[in-house]
Design a protein around this motif. Structure first.
Motif, PDB file in Angstrom:
ATOM      1  N   ILE A 102       0.749  -1.102  -0.030  1.00 20.47           N
ATOM      2  CA  ILE A 102      -0.006   0.038  -0.164  1.00 20.47           C
ATOM      3  C   ILE A 102       0.971   1.306  -0.017  1.00 20.47           C
ATOM      4  N   LEU A 103       1.970   1.309   0.801  1.00 20.30           N
ATOM      5  CA  LEU A 103       2.690   2.493   1.015  1.00 20.30           C
ATOM      6  C   LEU A 103       3.451   2.603  -0.521  1.00 20.30           C
ATOM      7  N   ILE A 104       4.104   1.589  -1.134  1.00 21.03           N
ATOM      8  CA  ILE A 104       4.720   1.630  -2.348  1.00 21.03           C
ATOM      9  C   ILE A 104       3.720   2.048  -3.552  1.00 21.03           C
ATOM     10  N   SER A 105       2.494   1.559  -3.440  1.00 17.40           N
ATOM     11  CA  SER A 105       1.466   2.147  -4.304  1.00 17.40           C
ATOM     12  C   SER A 105       1.265   3.541  -4.206  1.00 17.40           C
ATOM     13  N   PHE A 106       1.046   3.963  -3.065  1.00 15.23           N
ATOM     14  CA  PHE A 106       0.909   5.404  -2.761  1.00 15.23           C
ATOM     15  C   PHE A 106       2.136   6.225  -3.224  1.00 15.23           C
ATOM     16  N   ARG A 108       4.165   5.466  -6.037  1.00 21.13           N
ATOM     17  CA  ARG A 108       3.854   5.730  -7.351  1.00 21.13           C
ATOM     18  C   ARG A 108       2.983   6.519  -7.624  1.00 21.13           C
ATOM     19  N   GLU A 109       1.738   6.520  -7.082  1.00 19.77           N
ATOM     20  CA  GLU A 109       0.582   7.665  -7.310  1.00 19.77           C
ATOM     21  C   GLU A 109       0.994   8.943  -7.025  1.00 19.77           C
ATOM     22  N   ASN A 110       2.038   9.042  -6.118  1.00 19.26           N
ATOM     23  CA  ASN A 110       2.343  10.580  -5.689  1.00 19.26           C
ATOM     24  C   ASN A 110       3.445  10.956  -6.322  1.00 19.26           C
ATOM     25  N   GLY A 111       4.251  10.314  -7.253  1.00 22.00           N
ATOM     26  CA  GLY A 111       5.651  10.821  -7.851  1.00 22.00           C
ATOM     27  C   GLY A 111       6.942  10.569  -6.738  1.00 22.00           C
ATOM     28  N   ILE A 112       6.732   9.564  -5.829  1.00 22.33           N
ATOM     29  CA  ILE A 112       7.917   9.474  -4.875  1.00 22.33           C
ATOM     30  C   ILE A 112       8.680   8.183  -5.654  1.00 22.33           C
ATOM     31  N   ASP A 113       9.839   8.576  -6.114  1.00 19.96           N
ATOM     32  CA  ASP A 113      10.604   7.302  -6.879  1.00 19.96           C
ATOM     33  C   ASP A 113      11.520   6.641  -5.980  1.00 19.96           C
ATOM     34  N   ASP A 114      12.057   7.302  -4.865  1.00 26.11           N
ATOM     35  CA  ASP A 114      12.982   6.725  -3.922  1.00 26.11           C
ATOM     36  C   ASP A 114      12.471   6.670  -2.657  1.00 26.11           C
ATOM     37  N   LEU A 115      12.733   5.429  -2.032  1.00 22.51           N
ATOM     38  CA  LEU A 115      12.252   4.968  -0.675  1.00 22.51           C
ATOM     39  C   LEU A 115      13.454   4.813   0.026  1.00 22.51           C
ATOM     40  N   TYR A 116      13.517   5.180   1.189  1.00 22.52           N
ATOM     41  CA  TYR A 116      14.839   4.789   2.210  1.00 22.52           C
ATOM     42  C   TYR A 116      14.127   4.250   3.566  1.00 22.52           C
ATOM     43  N   LEU A 117      15.010   3.713   4.291  1.00 22.49           N
ATOM     44  CA  LEU A 117      14.531   3.335   5.679  1.00 22.49           C
ATOM     45  C   LEU A 117      15.804   2.974   6.309  1.00 22.49           C
ATOM     46  N   GLY A 118      15.746   3.196   7.958  1.00 17.33           N
ATOM     47  CA  GLY A 118      16.532   2.797   8.704  1.00 17.33           C
ATOM     48  C   GLY A 118      15.946   1.491   9.477  1.00 17.33           C
ATOM     49  N   THR A 119      16.645   0.893  10.090  1.00 15.79           N
ATOM     50  CA  THR A 119      16.192  -0.284  11.203  1.00 15.79           C
ATOM     51  C   THR A 119      17.578  -0.410  11.893  1.00 15.79           C
ATOM     52  N   ILE A 120      17.412  -1.576  12.912  1.00 12.38           N
ATOM     53  CA  ILE A 120      18.323  -1.820  13.996  1.00 12.38           C
ATOM     54  C   ILE A 120      18.561  -3.247  13.838  1.00 12.38           C
ATOM     55  N   THR A 121      20.057  -3.341  13.847  1.00 16.27           N
ATOM     56  CA  THR A 121      20.772  -4.709  14.054  1.00 16.27           C
ATOM     57  C   THR A 121      19.929  -5.736  14.398  1.00 16.27           C
ATOM     58  N   VAL A 122      19.074  -5.699  15.558  1.00 18.24           N
ATOM     59  CA  VAL A 122      18.551  -6.727  16.195  1.00 18.24           C
ATOM     60  C   VAL A 122      17.279  -7.166  15.441  1.00 18.24           C
ATOM     61  N   LEU A 123      16.747  -6.221  14.727  1.00 15.28           N
ATOM     62  CA  LEU A 123      15.571  -6.679  13.919  1.00 15.28           C
ATOM     63  C   LEU A 123      15.645  -7.298  12.724  1.00 15.28           C
ATOM     64  N   LYS A 124      16.355  -8.763  12.918  1.00 14.59           N
ATOM     65  CA  LYS A 124      16.728  -9.510  11.759  1.00 14.59           C
ATOM     66  C   LYS A 124      15.556 -10.022  10.962  1.00 14.59           C
ATOM     67  N   ALA A 125      14.371 -10.240  11.269  1.00 17.14           N
ATOM     68  CA  ALA A 125      13.417 -10.525  10.436  1.00 17.14           C
ATOM     69  C   ALA A 125      12.887  -9.292   9.644  1.00 17.14           C
TER      70      ALA A 125
END
Length: 162
Positions: A102-106, A108-125
């Motif tokens: 849903i987020l990726i579709s949003f 694409r519909e709104n002209g956002i080409d690049d997505l970035y994110l940060g996470t934490i080492t402990v969150l392996k899954a």
């Protein structure tokens, strides 16, 4: 069990805080408080007014999952607050996958080409989940300068939506 995904605002702050802090503090022992995440109290001004959004996954009226998008540049956004309550995780309900799509579709519909994110080492899954969804691990120094860094994050990813 019927899954409903919808955009949520400030009226859901309390439920979002309860969901997210429980997972962060109790499940993963991450030393983070609501004071470290003021965005959870100001969902509308922090996420939606800037061109992003905040979605909740509900089962029988209970908030069981969340994902948010911070638009930080004309064509770039950051994935935030990706959480699913432990007992609702996994392939059976596929909540995390549906939220991400849903987020990726949003985007694409709104002209956002690049997505970035940060996470934490402990969150392996979480890392395996993002990699399965074609997010590429990048070094912190390769993040855009405007990327809204969270102090706890130590692993970063990039995804092209086009």
């Amino acid at each position: 069990m019927k899954l409903e995904i919808k955009s949520i605002g400030n009226s859901y702050s309390e439920q979002a805080i309860d969901l997210i802090l429980t997972i962060q503090q109790k499940e993963f022992n991450i030393p983070i408080s609501v004071d470290d995440q003021p965005d959870l109290i100001q969902i509308e001004s922090f996420y939606q007014e800037g061109g992003g959004n905040f979605w909740g996954a509900f089962i029988e009226g209970e908030l069981v999952g969340s994902i948010a998008l911070v638009k930080f540049d004309e064509r770039a956004g950051a994935v935030r607050k990706m959480f699913v309550k432990k007992e609702f995780r996994g392939k059976e309900l596929n909540i995390a996958q549906i939220l991400l799509e849903i987020l990726i579709s949003f985007c694409r519909e709104n002209g956002i080409d690049d997505l970035y994110l940060g996470t934490i080492t402990v969150l392996k899954a979480a890392q395996r989940f993002y990699e399965r969804n074609h997010f590429t691990k990048i070094e912190k120094e390769n993040l855009p300068t405007q990327f809204p860094l969270m102090s706890a994050d130590d692993i970063f990813y990039h995804f092209k939506t086009d």
